[in-house]
Write an enzyme that holds these catalytic residues in place. Structure first.
Site, PDB file in Angstrom:
ATOM      1  N   ASN A   8      33.123  24.792  29.934  1.00  0.00           N
ATOM      2  CA  ASN A   8      32.993  23.871  30.933  1.00  0.00           C
ATOM      3  C   ASN A   8      33.420  22.539  30.156  1.00  0.00           C
ATOM      4  O   ASN A   8      32.657  21.928  29.848  1.00  0.00           O
ATOM      5  CB  ASN A   8      31.843  23.575  31.724  1.00  0.00           C
ATOM      6  CG  ASN A   8      31.676  22.718  32.979  1.00  0.00           C
ATOM      7  OD1 ASN A   8      32.698  22.018  32.875  1.00  0.00           O
ATOM      8  ND2 ASN A   8      30.649  22.570  33.342  1.00  0.00           N
ATOM      9  N   ARG A  87      35.719  26.632  33.745  1.00  0.00           N
ATOM     10  CA  ARG A  87      35.391  26.068  35.050  1.00  0.00           C
ATOM     11  C   ARG A  87      36.599  24.981  34.984  1.00  0.00           C
ATOM     12  O   ARG A  87      36.812  24.066  34.201  1.00  0.00           O
ATOM     13  CB  ARG A  87      34.258  25.075  35.029  1.00  0.00           C
ATOM     14  CG  ARG A  87      33.962  24.242  36.141  1.00  0.00           C
ATOM     15  CD  ARG A  87      32.752  23.439  36.032  1.00  0.00           C
ATOM     16  NE  ARG A  87      32.415  22.702  37.457  1.00  0.00           N
ATOM     17  CZ  ARG A  87      31.367  22.234  37.562  1.00  0.00           C
ATOM     18  NH1 ARG A  87      30.217  21.964  36.653  1.00  0.00           N
ATOM     19  NH2 ARG A  87      31.120  21.745  38.998  1.00  0.00           N
ATOM     20  N   ARG A 235      30.065   6.940  41.095  1.00  0.00           N
ATOM     21  CA  ARG A 235      31.337   7.098  42.377  1.00  0.00           C
ATOM     22  C   ARG A 235      30.806   6.473  43.356  1.00  0.00           C
ATOM     23  O   ARG A 235      29.816   6.602  43.952  1.00  0.00           O
ATOM     24  CB  ARG A 235      31.751   8.444  42.136  1.00  0.00           C
ATOM     25  CG  ARG A 235      32.346   9.005  40.991  1.00  0.00           C
ATOM     26  CD  ARG A 235      32.785  10.406  41.302  1.00  0.00           C
ATOM     27  NE  ARG A 235      32.043  11.400  40.350  1.00  0.00           N
ATOM     28  CZ  ARG A 235      32.038  12.459  40.382  1.00  0.00           C
ATOM     29  NH1 ARG A 235      32.565  13.366  41.193  1.00  0.00           N
ATOM     30  NH2 ARG A 235      31.422  13.140  39.380  1.00  0.00           N
ATOM     31  N   GLU A 371      25.988  27.327  37.692  1.00  0.00           N
ATOM     32  CA  GLU A 371      27.201  27.596  37.789  1.00  0.00           C
ATOM     33  C   GLU A 371      27.980  28.457  36.620  1.00  0.00           C
ATOM     34  O   GLU A 371      28.807  29.255  36.930  1.00  0.00           O
ATOM     35  CB  GLU A 371      28.136  26.109  37.802  1.00  0.00           C
ATOM     36  CG  GLU A 371      27.664  25.132  38.776  1.00  0.00           C
ATOM     37  CD  GLU A 371      27.446  23.772  38.638  1.00  0.00           C
ATOM     38  OE1 GLU A 371      26.967  23.358  37.412  1.00  0.00           O
ATOM     39  OE2 GLU A 371      28.301  23.043  39.704  1.00  0.00           O
TER      40      GLU A 371
END
Ligand code: ADP
Length: 383
Positions: A8, A87, A235, A371
């Site tokens: 990842n 990923r 963000r 994940e």
């Protein structure tokens, strides 16, 4: 024995895991390289209940993958590396499922770099480094957008002139590997509920929510990029595009300045002026930290209401991601006064981060997402 490596790759880090291949891949080792691009990159490996950390000096993504390989030599000793899973944040319009990575597929994925400039180039740098290191091993891309693939026009369009939709300016949605994992776990935990109406709140540094019907994505809060929807660590989340026009016209900001502002200086960090980290904010107890947390929770409530309306009701609400799993205060604030919707939280279960924290008609769960396991399973399916 065959093993699977998952990678990842982010802008300055590469997280990795090694699994024993099989229909239920077993994790053997996990770790990460941090500070890539700086003078003091560092590798951490957890294997056989021991954690070791090593300074690896300056390293780019190639160097990072090489360092991972060296560190994994004893882990992989005698095990044949059967596949590497990556990923990849963006699969665009074409990739709605994991894909074996060929030079041609890589080229298509490179063309998506403008869609995810802060993630896709780093993801692909990891792929190239792994392809160079293991030229004969199958490499599989797993896309964060794939879980949301195939939603209806209503759910994936913007009200722009139609030509932009045709050109690929759509609401793709992200965090798909996490949602995929949660949907699969729910199907084990409560098969009947999993066929119903579920809202999942993935609340980490990046945060989004997904409305699922029968384990499939119907709608989600992120859009064309991973900026939309909930406010996040750094963000902005949902914002009136008029604000951006104002910043361009009156503050002279260009695309690079806006990118840096919107991705790195907003959200919990921008609101609090203190930190993007929920633990730091919860400990701080200052007015600006508290109001940043309250703003975050308020937007989870708003999106919960909206996604529930999209689903025509809700049977299960799931909290996951670092904040979703470990912040009782955020969960309580997000669900406050929602008894009218059947959402009510048991304070003791919530304080204990219990697996089920509801005391109302809607089952509210706290789940640990995984994940990496989703990637390992995808690789195994391609062997
Ligand atoms: P990423 O999106 O980088 O994978 P994580 O899912 O690890 O992020 O979530 C990171 C967030 O989880 C941080 O804001 C962190 O403060 C928060 N977090 C982790 N543990 C706790 C805790 N015990 N209490 C409150 N927040 C926590």
């Amino acid at each position: 024995m065959s093993s699977i490596l998952t990678l990842n790759a982010g802008s300055s880090s590469i997280k990795f895991s090694v699994y024993a291949a099989g229909t239920a891949p077993q994790q053997m080792a996990v770790g990460q390289v941090e500070n890539l691009g700086a003078a003091d990159a560092r590798l951490t490996l957890r294997w056989q209940d021991r954690t070791t950390t090593a300074e690896i000096g300056p390293a780019d993504h190639d160097g990072g993958v090489q360092a991972i390989l060296s560190a994994l030599a004893p882990v992989l000793d005698g095990a044949d590396l059967a596949g590497v899973g990556h990923r990849i944040v963006h699969g665009g319009l074409r990739f709605g499922a994991p894909e074996v990575l060929s030079p041609q597929v890589l080229e298509e994925l490179s063309a998506l770099e403008p869609y995810a400039p802060l993630h896709q180039p780093h993801n692909l740098a990891g792929v190239r480094a792994a392809m160079a290191a293991f030229p004969h091993v199958v490499q599989v891309g797993c896309f964060d957008t794939a879980f949301h693939h195939g939603r209806t026009f209503l759910n994936d369009a913007y009200a722009l002139p139609r030509r932009y939709y045709d050109q690929g300016v759509r609401r793709y949605g992200f965090h798909g590997l996490s949602y995929d994992y949660i949907a699969g776990e729910l199907a084990h935990l409560d098969p009947v509920a999993a066929r119903g109406r579920t809202v999942v709140a993935h609340l980490g540094n990046g945060a989004s929510m997904c409305a699922m019907l029968d384990g499939k994505s119907v709608d989600t809060t992120m859009g064309f990029t991973a900026l939309d929807g909930l406010p996040m660590g750094t963000r902005c989340g949902q914002i009136d595009p008029g604000v951006l026009l104002y910043l361009m016209d009156h503050d002279g900001m260009d695309s690079a300045g806006l990118t840096s502002l919107l991705y790195k200086e907003c959200g919990l960090l921008g609101l609090s002026g203190l930190s993007n980290d929920m633990r730091t904010l919860e400990r701080a107890g200052t007015e600006s930290a508290d109001s940043a947390i309250a703003y975050f929770a308020h937007h989870i409530r708003r999106e919960l209401g909206a996604l529930t309306a999209v689903l025509g009701g809700i049977d299960t609400l799931v909290f996951t991601g670092g904040i979703g799993q470990y912040s009782p205060a955020t969960r309580a604030a997000a669900c406050k006064d929602m008894g009218w919707m059947g959402i009510s939280i048991d304070p003791d279960a919530n304080a204990a981060n219990a697996a089920v924290i509801s005391d109302g008609a809607v089952t509210v769960r706290v789940m640990t997402t995984d994940e990496e396991l989703v990637i390992a399973r995808a690789v195994n399916a391609k062997l």
